[in-house]
Design a protein around this motif. Structure first.
Motif, PDB file in Angstrom:
ATOM      1  N   SER A 266     -39.313 -32.292  36.541  1.00 16.72           N
ATOM      2  CA  SER A 266     -38.934 -33.364  37.262  1.00 16.72           C
ATOM      3  C   SER A 266     -37.649 -33.995  36.476  1.00 16.72           C
ATOM      4  O   SER A 266     -37.074 -34.926  37.108  1.00 16.72           O
ATOM      5  CB  SER A 266     -39.876 -34.580  36.942  1.00 16.72           C
ATOM      6  N   GLY A 267     -37.166 -33.599  35.340  1.00 14.78           N
ATOM      7  CA  GLY A 267     -35.953 -34.092  34.909  1.00 14.78           C
ATOM      8  C   GLY A 267     -35.988 -35.447  34.252  1.00 14.78           C
ATOM      9  O   GLY A 267     -35.009 -36.094  34.188  1.00 14.78           O
ATOM     10  N   THR A 269     -36.507 -36.222  31.076  1.00 10.92           N
ATOM     11  CA  THR A 269     -36.027 -36.255  29.741  1.00 10.92           C
ATOM     12  C   THR A 269     -34.849 -35.545  29.476  1.00 10.92           C
ATOM     13  O   THR A 269     -34.298 -35.384  28.474  1.00 10.92           O
ATOM     14  CB  THR A 269     -36.931 -35.585  28.735  1.00 10.92           C
ATOM     15  N   LYS A 273     -35.855 -27.701  34.199  1.00  3.67           N
ATOM     16  CA  LYS A 273     -35.995 -26.441  33.678  1.00  3.67           C
ATOM     17  C   LYS A 273     -36.406 -25.379  34.832  1.00  3.67           C
ATOM     18  O   LYS A 273     -37.670 -26.078  35.533  1.00  3.67           O
ATOM     19  CB  LYS A 273     -36.800 -26.426  32.564  1.00  3.67           C
ATOM     20  N   ASP A 412     -58.458 -39.505  35.186  1.00  2.58           N
ATOM     21  CA  ASP A 412     -56.802 -39.318  34.671  1.00  2.58           C
ATOM     22  C   ASP A 412     -56.453 -38.127  34.286  1.00  2.58           C
ATOM     23  O   ASP A 412     -56.834 -37.733  33.203  1.00  2.58           O
ATOM     24  CB  ASP A 412     -56.816 -40.562  33.431  1.00  2.58           C
ATOM     25  N   GLU A 418     -44.983 -27.537  33.385  1.00  5.77           N
ATOM     26  CA  GLU A 418     -44.972 -26.051  32.543  1.00  5.77           C
ATOM     27  C   GLU A 418     -46.644 -25.655  32.491  1.00  5.77           C
ATOM     28  O   GLU A 418     -46.901 -24.285  32.118  1.00  5.77           O
ATOM     29  CB  GLU A 418     -44.786 -26.334  31.062  1.00  5.77           C
ATOM     30  N   LYS A 610     -41.055 -40.995  37.915  1.00  9.20           N
ATOM     31  CA  LYS A 610     -41.482 -41.493  36.465  1.00  9.20           C
ATOM     32  C   LYS A 610     -40.399 -42.223  35.968  1.00  9.20           C
ATOM     33  O   LYS A 610     -39.308 -41.991  36.409  1.00  9.20           O
ATOM     34  CB  LYS A 610     -41.767 -40.054  35.734  1.00  9.20           C
TER      35      LYS A 610
HETATM   36  P1  ATP Z   1     -38.811 -33.043  32.157  1.00  8.39           P
HETATM   37  O1  ATP Z   1     -39.692 -31.892  31.573  1.00  8.39           O
HETATM   38  O2  ATP Z   1     -37.701 -32.450  33.002  1.00  8.39           O
HETATM   39  O3  ATP Z   1     -38.189 -34.005  31.457  1.00  8.39           O
HETATM   40  P2  ATP Z   1     -41.262 -34.270  33.370  1.00  8.39           P
HETATM   41  O4  ATP Z   1     -41.603 -33.886  31.917  1.00  8.39           O
HETATM   42  O5  ATP Z   1     -41.131 -35.400  33.852  1.00  8.39           O
HETATM   43  O6  ATP Z   1     -39.783 -33.823  33.522  1.00  8.39           O
HETATM   44  P3  ATP Z   1     -43.267 -33.102  34.877  1.00  8.39           P
HETATM   45  O7  ATP Z   1     -43.786 -31.664  34.567  1.00  8.39           O
HETATM   46  O8  ATP Z   1     -43.153 -33.600  36.263  1.00  8.39           O
HETATM   47  O9  ATP Z   1     -41.774 -33.228  34.304  1.00  8.39           O
HETATM   48  O10 ATP Z   1     -43.964 -34.057  34.078  1.00  8.39           O
HETATM   49  C1  ATP Z   1     -45.036 -33.894  33.118  1.00  8.39           C
HETATM   50  C2  ATP Z   1     -45.072 -34.915  32.194  1.00  8.39           C
HETATM   51  O11 ATP Z   1     -45.499 -36.105  33.044  1.00  8.39           O
HETATM   52  C3  ATP Z   1     -46.004 -35.024  30.985  1.00  8.39           C
HETATM   53  O12 ATP Z   1     -45.166 -34.189  30.049  1.00  8.39           O
HETATM   54  C4  ATP Z   1     -46.305 -36.279  30.550  1.00  8.39           C
HETATM   55  O13 ATP Z   1     -45.405 -36.959  29.893  1.00  8.39           O
HETATM   56  C5  ATP Z   1     -46.506 -37.026  32.085  1.00  8.39           C
HETATM   57  N1  ATP Z   1     -47.913 -36.841  32.665  1.00  8.39           N
HETATM   58  C6  ATP Z   1     -48.283 -36.228  33.651  1.00  8.39           C
HETATM   59  N2  ATP Z   1     -49.687 -36.709  33.650  1.00  8.39           N
HETATM   60  C7  ATP Z   1     -49.981 -37.552  32.751  1.00  8.39           C
HETATM   61  C8  ATP Z   1     -51.122 -38.326  32.479  1.00  8.39           C
HETATM   62  N3  ATP Z   1     -52.249 -38.181  33.160  1.00  8.39           N
HETATM   63  N4  ATP Z   1     -51.101 -39.197  31.579  1.00  8.39           N
HETATM   64  C9  ATP Z   1     -49.903 -39.370  30.669  1.00  8.39           C
HETATM   65  N5  ATP Z   1     -48.867 -38.549  30.985  1.00  8.39           N
HETATM   66  C10 ATP Z   1     -48.788 -37.740  32.093  1.00  8.39           C
END
Ligand code: ATP
Ligand code: MG
Length: 648
Positions: A266-267, A269, A273, A412, A418, A610
């Motif tokens: 999602s980008g 942080t 990737k 939840d 990844e 997010k």
């Molecule tokens: P990027 O890795 O590019 O920064 P991103 O981490 O938002 O983007 P995603 O793979 O879509 O990309 O999101 C995964 C992240 O979302 C997790 O690492 C966590 O931080 C958050 N997340 C997802 N589900 C939950 C949940 N149920 N509770 C807490 N955090 C969650």
């Protein structure tokens, strides 16, 4: 400064618990707690689940593991579209609805398993006729219309690797993703509907295509009927290709570890990737978790609101549910069009039984108020889910009360692009729920909370969430960047997969996600996760949503700044700001008292919803903004920047 900066402090305490409703528990797919014991023999557990799929050739070994590289089910061959479609045709499911689709303007389409099978076979033949072969990359840039899962499944049928790019992304984002993976074919549409307006997808695609040398052909499906520019020799109409296509395309026998798709994160942080997932392990992981976490039954109407452009849509709109023969509802448009009750209207219209959405959506429903769901009969619902961000306990309670009417368990689910599949989650027939906790690792998955040397932290203390053993749907690499795969995920805490998220485990063994490690706020040497301070703010009845950051402070070193949106009808006054500071102190302590509260109409979010705290930090510290390519609404940041400069 406190000596220990390697862990995260946990402040919030939440004691409410909700046991599974007995009637639910009695017939749940996972109703015997012995499943956790079975999961301890990880290879045996996953082999048992894998055996429920259709294999052209059985695997030789369940897992080969050469840290940090894993091969699951090597020697086996299978086809994902065969597992999602063909095998259901041998049963009564052939005439069952596979896909119930609702367009934003209110039009709808139902495809049975047999229908979906036919469309996928035909489209697979179209792709073949254009020279698409095993391992070729295909970019899919479509709205949420049936052609999207059809195109994905068609790719899997012939062994092509798809890269779905969310239809709300700009031309530049599309171009970068196409060039990152070297796609040969692009599948797009004339346009899509969003909030009553037409999104000109083909126009964006045309802009991108000026700088994408690898694309040979573009297939365009008609959704809106807008006039589009079709470049002769390159651009082809979906319906014209399909008119001439044969009804059957034999499924390729894919190796277990053949790549299945590439999907960008999602980008939130940083720069997204390109995560690579492979065939067998991914399918086993998402099929198994769909069955147990969502308790899928043949009678269900299952609705996951995620856009298929995100991993949640890949795993839990398309592959997991279809592999289980479920009826999947898919909706094209926005949750608040034409009114903020659109989701509730759809649930009532189709009798949705399982509903899976994101905390950001729940908080926006809270903001609009409970009158909207109250207009609709939601009694068909039996299970709710959330994913994407930590869910604040108050948002959980709201969801539980006003959507589930205190009848429906809430799962939840914690996971990532990844991880491919849900890794931390309740099992709805077994778990007594605590609002805000994702419970514990799914059977067959081992997770822990550790400090930066990999030492476990005691119960109640925060630290880094890591995964200790490989799991079937784990990413295999980052496309074109195998070193980053090793460095970012496996070298941070040697021996373990580093998730980048903070968490704590309580005395009962429940995991509580504390937010991103990159976002941890640092006050007087105390490291605090963003989640807890935000939850304390959202706990206040006037607050809809909150994002906290720590800002460099000339005198104090660090100060907590909170960006807050209020509920509809609430006035944001200095008095309210004062009240909110006190509320945080009262909920979790003086340590977390925000120095400044900043009211805003919107928070900066990714396209997947997010909160992008790094951009708030950039604003608060007067820096140039980092990567904004996945920002949902650039206007939000511009406004915030101007308003912040004025106030500060
Ligand atoms: P990027 O890795 O590019 O920064 P991103 O981490 O938002 O983007 P995603 O793979 O879509 O990309 O999101 C995964 C992240 O979302 C997790 O690492 C966590 O931080 C958050 N997340 C997802 N589900 C939950 C949940 N149920 N509770 C807490 N955090 C969650
Ligand atoms: Mg991430």
């Amino acid at each position: 400064m406190s000596k220990d900066t390697r862990t995260i402090e946990a402040l919030l305490k939440e004691n409410r618990t909700f046991p599974p409703p007995p009637a639910f528990a009695a017939v749940a797919n996972a109703r015997d707690a012995g499943i956790y014991k079975e999961g301890e023999d990880m290879e045996k557990f996953w082999a048992r689940e894998a055996a429920q799929l259709h294999w052209f050739r059985p695997w030789d070994r369940v897992l080969e593991w050469e840290y940090p590289l894993a091969w699951w089910f090597n020697g086996g061959t299978l086809n994902v579209s065969y597992n999602c479609l063909d095998r259901h045709l041998e049963t009564w499911r052939r005439n069952k609805a596979a896909l119930i689709w609702e367009g934003e303007p209110g039009d709808s389409v139902v495809l049975t398993y047999r229908d979906l099978y036919r469309e996928v076979n035909k489209f697979a033949a179209c792709l073949r006729s254009l020279g698409v072969r095993r391992n070729d990359r295909v970019t899919i840039y479509l709205p949420m219309i049936p052609e999207l899962p059809i195109a994905m499944l068609a790719c899997t049928r012939i062994g092509a690797v798809h890269n779905v790019v969310f239809g709300g992304f700009s031309a530049a984002a599309l171009r970068d993703r196409i060039n990152d993976i070297g796609a040969k074919v692009l599948i797009t549409a004339d346009g899509g509907f969003r909030k009553g307006r037409v999104v000109a997808l083909k126009e964006h695609a045309d802009t991108a295509l000026a700088e994408t040398p690898t694309i040979e052909k573009v297939i365009v499906t008609k959704r809106t009927g807008e006039r589009v520019n079709m470049q002769p020799g390159r651009d082809l109409w979906w319906h014209e290709l399909m008119a001439a296509a044969p009804l059957y395309t034999p499924p390729e026998h894919m190796e277990a570890e053949d790549p299945l798709f590439i999907l960008h994160t999602s980008g939130t942080t940083g720069k997204p990737k390109g995560v690579v997932h492979t065939t067998a392990g991914y399918l086993v992981g998402v099929t198994t978790t769909s069955r147990y976490v969502f308790d899928l039954k043949d009678e269900d109407v299952y609705w996951c609101t995620a856009d298929i452009g995100w991993i949640t849509g890949h795993s839990y709109v398309v592959y997991g549910p279809l592999a289980n023969g479920a009826t999947v509802l898919m909706y094209e448009g926005s949750p608040d069009y034409p009114q903020p009750d659109r989701y509730w209207q759809i649930i009532e219209k189709y009798g949705v039984t399982i509903f899976y959405t994101a905390p950001t959506a729940i908080r926006s429903f809270m903001r609009a108020g409970p009158a909207y769901p109250a207009r609709h009969d939601l009694s068909s619902l039996r299970l709710l889910g959330t994913v994407g961000e930590p869910i604040n306990p108050e948002a959980w309670m709201w969801y539980y009360n006003y959507i589930g009417h205190r009848r429906c368990p809430i799962v939840d689910t914690w996971w990532q692009t990844e991880t491919g599949m849900i890794l931390i989650t309740p099992l709805p027939g077994l778990t007594p729920l605590k609002p805000g906790s994702a419970f514990r690792p799914f059977p067959g998955v081992e997770a822990a909370v550790v400090d930066d040397r990999g030492e476990p932290v005691p119960p109640g203390k925060g630290g880094y969430l890591v995964i200790k053993k490989p799991w079937p749907a784990m990413m295999r690499t980052i496309f074109n960047d195998p070193e980053r795969y090793v460095n970012q995920y496996w070298n941070r805490i040697p021996g373990y997969y580093f998730t980048g998220d903070g968490a704590r485990v309580d005395e009962d063994g429940y995991f509580w996600l504390l937010g991103r490690v990159d976002d941890v706020i640092n006050v007087s040497g105390h490291r605090i996760g963003t989640m807890e301070v935000e939850s304390a703010l959202v706990d206040h009845p006037d607050v809809a949503e909150a994002a906290v950051i720590s800002r460099e402070h000339e005198i104090k070193g660090q100060a907590i700044v909170a960006f807050v949106t209020v509920k509809d009808g609430v006035e944001a006054t200095p008095r309210l700001a004062q009240e909110l500071k006190e509320h945080v102190v009262q909920k979790i302590g003086a340590l977390a008292r925000p120095e400044a509260i900043f009211f805003t109409a919107e928070l900066p979010k990714t396209r997947s919803g997010k909160i992008m705290r790094r951009l708030l930090r950039d604003i608060a510290e007067g820096r140039a903004l980092g990567d904004t390519s996945t920002l949902a609404d650039p206007a939000t940041v511009a406004k915030l920047k101007a308003a912040y400069a004025e106030e500060a």
